[in-house]
Scaffold this motif. Structure first.
Motif, PDB file in Angstrom:
ATOM      1  N   LYS A  42       3.190   8.714  -3.794  1.00  0.00           N
ATOM      2  CA  LYS A  42       4.610   8.950  -4.012  1.00  0.00           C
ATOM      3  C   LYS A  42       5.252   7.660  -4.521  1.00  0.00           C
ATOM      4  CE  LYS A  42       9.031  10.097  -1.867  1.00  0.00           C
ATOM      5  NZ  LYS A  42       9.776  10.395  -0.622  1.00  0.00           N
ATOM      6  N   MET A  43       5.907   7.745  -5.664  1.00  0.00           N
ATOM      7  CA  MET A  43       6.694   6.627  -6.169  1.00  0.00           C
ATOM      8  C   MET A  43       8.153   6.894  -5.820  1.00  0.00           C
ATOM      9  SD  MET A  43       6.638   4.838  -9.941  1.00  0.00           S
ATOM     10  CE  MET A  43       6.957   6.357 -10.855  1.00  0.00           C
ATOM     11  N   SER A  73      -9.419   4.127   3.760  1.00  0.00           N
ATOM     12  CA  SER A  73      -8.091   4.312   4.354  1.00  0.00           C
ATOM     13  C   SER A  73      -7.218   5.267   3.557  1.00  0.00           C
ATOM     14  CB  SER A  73      -7.384   2.953   4.481  1.00  0.00           C
ATOM     15  OG  SER A  73      -8.114   2.077   5.313  1.00  0.00           O
ATOM     16  N   GLN A  74      -7.770   5.812   2.463  1.00  0.00           N
ATOM     17  CA  GLN A  74      -7.033   6.763   1.612  1.00  0.00           C
ATOM     18  C   GLN A  74      -5.664   6.203   1.221  1.00  0.00           C
ATOM     19  OE1 GLN A  74      -8.018  10.253   0.332  1.00  0.00           O
ATOM     20  NE2 GLN A  74      -9.619   8.690   0.379  1.00  0.00           N
ATOM     21  N   TYR A  80       0.826  -1.208   0.000  1.00  0.00           N
ATOM     22  CA  TYR A  80       0.000   0.000   0.000  1.00  0.00           C
ATOM     23  C   TYR A  80       0.861   1.259   0.000  1.00  0.00           C
ATOM     24  CZ  TYR A  80      -4.122  -2.818   1.094  1.00  0.00           C
ATOM     25  OH  TYR A  80      -5.151  -3.737   1.053  1.00  0.00           O
ATOM     26  N   ALA A  81       0.327   2.282  -0.645  1.00  0.00           N
ATOM     27  CA  ALA A  81       0.934   3.614  -0.608  1.00  0.00           C
ATOM     28  C   ALA A  81      -0.159   4.611  -0.255  1.00  0.00           C
ATOM     29  CB  ALA A  81       1.547   3.957  -1.960  1.00  0.00           C
ATOM     30  N   PRO A  82       0.096   5.517   0.682  1.00  0.00           N
ATOM     31  CA  PRO A  82      -0.935   6.491   1.059  1.00  0.00           C
ATOM     32  C   PRO A  82      -1.206   7.481  -0.067  1.00  0.00           C
ATOM     33  CG  PRO A  82       1.148   7.006   2.131  1.00  0.00           C
ATOM     34  CD  PRO A  82       1.347   5.683   1.466  1.00  0.00           C
ATOM     35  N   VAL A  83      -2.457   7.879  -0.181  1.00  0.00           N
ATOM     36  CA  VAL A  83      -2.840   8.885  -1.164  1.00  0.00           C
ATOM     37  C   VAL A  83      -2.336  10.249  -0.689  1.00  0.00           C
ATOM     38  CG1 VAL A  83      -4.806  10.115  -2.178  1.00  0.00           C
ATOM     39  CG2 VAL A  83      -4.849   7.618  -1.975  1.00  0.00           C
ATOM     40  N   LEU A  84      -1.791  11.014  -1.620  1.00  0.00           N
ATOM     41  CA  LEU A  84      -1.301  12.348  -1.300  1.00  0.00           C
ATOM     42  C   LEU A  84      -2.488  13.301  -1.215  1.00  0.00           C
ATOM     43  CD1 LEU A  84       1.799  12.472  -3.671  1.00  0.00           C
ATOM     44  CD2 LEU A  84       1.739  11.851  -1.250  1.00  0.00           C
TER      45      LEU A  84
END
Length: 227
Positions: free
Chosen positions: A60-61, A195-196, A47-51
């Motif tokens: 963010k990559m 969870s954005q 998972y990666a959080p949404v900016l």
């Protein structure tokens, strides 16, 4: 129907997208609302959080790297030439390709041995089809995990023409990179509203999954997010 207020077994709102690339089948992929379908992926999600500052499904990559050929040593720089230091990346089912800054995309294809095409061509870059299986892997690093794409993953073949599924967009300002269908068809993608965050997992290949038939998977390049 108000999906934002709808309860789900997972406790948060998911929208999951699976885009398939089997050229012998009929339908483009699958969109699930309200949860993930465990039959369609394997392993755990990354998972990666949404900016939140972007107001879109952007993350963010960490970087983009060209690796060694298949089975070879895969050295990685601490700061790759592409997306060095991290970059704002939109995950977009409405974009067919992977897109990035023009200077980085030009350098990437020059390094890979692609030819730059005139603007009238369907693809910005092309390569001899006999070279596709020999192309090095490209790693898109997200939340510390490398998402690997082989030449067969990022090259689109149309009869005897092999064009790159990676390109640039004039005037790309708000986002540094875009991960479109070329990436999403390789990795099962979940947009977790509650969870954005956006999650990625390995697609369970149709040939190994009895749930899939040729009637449930294809037309990847014709897929559009009309929802």
């Amino acid at each position: 129907m108000n999906l934002e207020n709808a309860g789900t077994p997972q406790g948060s709102m998911h929208q999951c997208v699976l885009i398939c690339s089997d050229p012998t089948s009929i339908v483009g992929g699958q969109l699930n609302l309200g949860g993930v379908d465990e039959r369609l992926y394997s392993g755990a999600f990354t998972y990666a959080p949404v900016l939140s500052s972007c107001g879109s499904w952007s993350i963010k990559m960490d970087g983009v790297s060209i690796l060694a050929g298949k089975g070879g040593v895969q050295p990685k720089s601490s700061c790759p030439k592409y997306c060095c230091g991290g970059c704002t990346t939109l995950v977009d089912t409405g974009m067919w390709m992977i897109a990035g800054p023009e200077d980085e995309i030009n350098l990437l294809h020059q390094t890979l041995g692609f030819t730059r095409n005139p603007p009238t061509e369907d693809h910005q870059f092309s390569i001899d089809c006999s070279m596709v299986s020999k192309l090095p892997q490209i790693a898109f690093t997200i939340s510390g995990k490398d998402f690997i794409m082989n030449g067969e993953d990022y090259v689109i073949r149309n009869q005897n023409v092999c064009g790159s599924g990676i390109g640039f967009i004039d005037g790309l300002v708000e986002f540094d990179w875009i991960l479109g269908d070329v990436f999403i068809r390789k990795y099962y993608t979940t947009f977790d509203f509650g969870s954005q965050r956006i999650g990625f997992a390995n697609v369970e290949h149709p040939s190994k999954n009895k749930f899939f038939t040729h009637d449930t998977c294809n037309r990847a390049n014709a897929y559009d997010d009309n929802y």
